[in-house]
Design an enzyme around this catalytic site. Structure first.
Site, PDB file in Angstrom:
ATOM      1  N   ASP A  21       0.867  -1.159   0.000  1.00 33.85           N
ATOM      2  CA  ASP A  21       0.000   0.000   0.000  1.00 33.85           C
ATOM      3  C   ASP A  21       0.906   1.211   0.000  1.00 33.85           C
ATOM      4  O   ASP A  21       1.472   1.571   1.017  1.00 33.85           O
ATOM      5  CB  ASP A  21      -0.902  -0.027   1.233  1.00 33.85           C
ATOM      6  CG  ASP A  21      -2.013   0.979   1.091  1.00 33.85           C
ATOM      7  OD1 ASP A  21      -2.002   1.720   0.082  1.00 33.85           O
ATOM      8  OD2 ASP A  21      -2.872   1.042   1.973  1.00 33.85           O
ATOM      9  N   GLU A  47      -1.178  -2.661  -5.141  1.00 36.10           N
ATOM     10  CA  GLU A  47      -2.410  -1.950  -5.368  1.00 36.10           C
ATOM     11  C   GLU A  47      -2.146  -0.997  -6.510  1.00 36.10           C
ATOM     12  O   GLU A  47      -1.059  -0.431  -6.606  1.00 36.10           O
ATOM     13  CB  GLU A  47      -2.811  -1.186  -4.117  1.00 36.10           C
ATOM     14  CG  GLU A  47      -4.278  -1.256  -3.891  1.00 36.10           C
ATOM     15  CD  GLU A  47      -4.683  -0.602  -2.586  1.00 36.10           C
ATOM     16  OE1 GLU A  47      -5.870  -0.434  -2.394  1.00 36.10           O
ATOM     17  OE2 GLU A  47      -3.807  -0.264  -1.779  1.00 36.10           O
ATOM     18  N   ASP A  76      -2.659   0.979   8.322  1.00 41.13           N
ATOM     19  CA  ASP A  76      -1.803   0.372   7.300  1.00 41.13           C
ATOM     20  C   ASP A  76      -1.869  -1.148   7.329  1.00 41.13           C
ATOM     21  O   ASP A  76      -1.981  -1.810   6.311  1.00 41.13           O
ATOM     22  CB  ASP A  76      -0.339   0.790   7.475  1.00 41.13           C
ATOM     23  CG  ASP A  76      -0.161   2.298   7.411  1.00 41.13           C
ATOM     24  OD1 ASP A  76      -1.173   2.993   7.201  1.00 41.13           O
ATOM     25  OD2 ASP A  76       0.975   2.755   7.574  1.00 41.13           O
TER      26      ASP A  76
END
Ligand SMILES: [Zn+2]
Length: 412
Positions: A191, A278, A360
């Site tokens: 991420d 992602e 996160d």
């Protein structure tokens, strides 16, 4: 697995070698521009298409007649210039055909980075090159190279270049054999939007400091010098010198950022067997100042490109997760969806199941959940989770559901 690997080293040519290089650069640039002009006019006149064979003959004639100074350079460098021009045109036509922005080959300016490509004689390579020790180039002899690492193979070609601020580099590609890394048993969900570069599902953070303190100091230095430049009188000698100074600082910052990006992607690929990326979104990424700088330097695709080719080298699998999958808005325990999750929220408690989440870690867990739901078998492959029609597994439907919800949110 055998792959091409690129190397670049700083070189320190002697005054004499610099003179010869100036000749080579000048010739290559002149031939490039002359032949580009020739191609253009021939095409406009009667749609004649030239290639490096016909132009090579033409250049030989010029060398014997009108422009004897062309013989002061290395003949094979001129041939290579013409071959490169052929490639530039092939590239142009391919992009034109594919409906991409085509990029017509451009004239070279003496103010840009100068470069020349040497074809290295494979029969003589034993006398001309030994990895990490010396490299001999035509008409130059042995060039003083700062070997920052030992290349793993023998180059077929080498490019020598000079930057506008007067530094010289040699770059080449070699075939190298790469062994897959041992399995780690881990999946990492990347991420990029948040503080750390990547967070693994078990909450372990894969970060790469890459000496940001160093970088911070340099950026500060750059700002100061830029301000000084702005204050100097236009056209003055001092301003000229200051501009060069600023260019040098820029170059150093770009180099340390490139280094940082490489280290980051290597650490990432080493850390897990499956890497779920992602889809990159710029806005979120700018949160990580250091990485953001590194990525804006080289372009967005470069981060992914590095992760993908390194994954191929080391036998890892890369999975792309749909960008609209709301990984931070979904509870990784019970799957409930939160309408709002502003970036400043670092920790939250799920109202449905009461689990305490680190933002996160929760996002990474979600990415891991949907990747594990897909059968990941092919090692060293790469598959697109969002693009695969009918991928088996329950998680696929989850991902679809999330996608739908989020899109509806956006529409509303
Ligand atoms: Zn929950």
């Amino acid at each position: 697995m055998v792959t091409q690997r690129a190397y670049q080293f700083r070189i320190y040519p002697t005054a004499e070698q610099q003179q010869q290089l100036a000749v080579e650069f000048g010739n290559a640039r002149w031939v490039w521009n002359h032949c580009l002009e020739l191609r253009n006019t021939a095409w406009e006149a009667d749609q004649t298409r030239h290639n490096y064979v016909s132009l090579g003959r033409h250049v030989t004639e010029l060398k014997r007649g009108e422009f004897p100074w062309l013989a002061n350079g290395t003949a094979s460098c001129l041939t290579q210039t013409l071959i490169d021009q052929d490639k530039a045109f092939e590239h142009f036509f391919r992009r034109l055909k594919n409906g991409e922005k085509p990029g017509y080959p451009r004239f070279k300016s003496r103010w840009d980075r100068q470069s020349v490509r040497y074809q290295l004689d494979q029969r003589q390579i034993e006398n001309n090159y030994r990895a990490g020790e010396f490299i001999n180039l035509p008409k130059l002899g042995e060039v003083n190279v700062r070997w920052s690492q030992v290349p793993a193979g023998v180059p077929k070609m080498a490019t020598v270049s000079r930057t506008p601020d007067g530094r010289y580099f040699i770059s080449f590609a070699c075939e190298v054999e790469i062994q897959p890394l041992p399995l780690t048993g881990k999946t990492v969900g990347v991420d990029l939007g948040i503080k750390d570069v990547a967070v693994t599902w078990d909450g372990e953070r894969v970060t790469q400091s890459g000496n940001p303190r160093h970088l911070k100091r340099r950026l500060k230095h750059l700002k100061r010098q830029q301000r000084r430049l702005a204050r100097m009188q236009k056209g003055s000698h001092r301003r000229q010198r200051q501009r060069l100074k600023v260019a040098r600082i820029h170059a150093r910052i770009a180099a340390s950022r490139a280094d940082f990006l490489h280290k980051t992607t290597t650490t990432l690929v080493r850390s897990a067997d499956v890497i779920a990326l992602e889809d990159l979104h710029v806005k979120g990424m700018m949160k990580n100042h250091c990485l953001a700088g590194a990525i804006t330097d080289v372009g967005l695709g470069e981060f992914r490109r590095q992760v993908e080719y390194k994954a191929r080298w080391y036998g890892r699998t890369v999975i792309k997760v749909d960008r609209w999958f709301p990984s931070s808005k979904t509870c990784s325990e019970c799957g409930s969806y939160q309408e709002k999750m502003p970036l400043r929220v670092r920790e939250w408690i799920c109202p449905d199941c009461g689990t305490r989440h680190d933002r996160d870690v929760n996002a990474a867990k979600n990415i891991r959940n949907i990747t594990l739901g897909n059968r990941v078998t092919a090692r060293g492959g790469s598959m697109n989770l969002s693009g695969l029609p009918g991928t088996p597994g329950e998680a696929r439907t989850d991902a679809e559901k999330f996608t739908e919800t989020d899109r509806m949110d956006r529409a509303a």
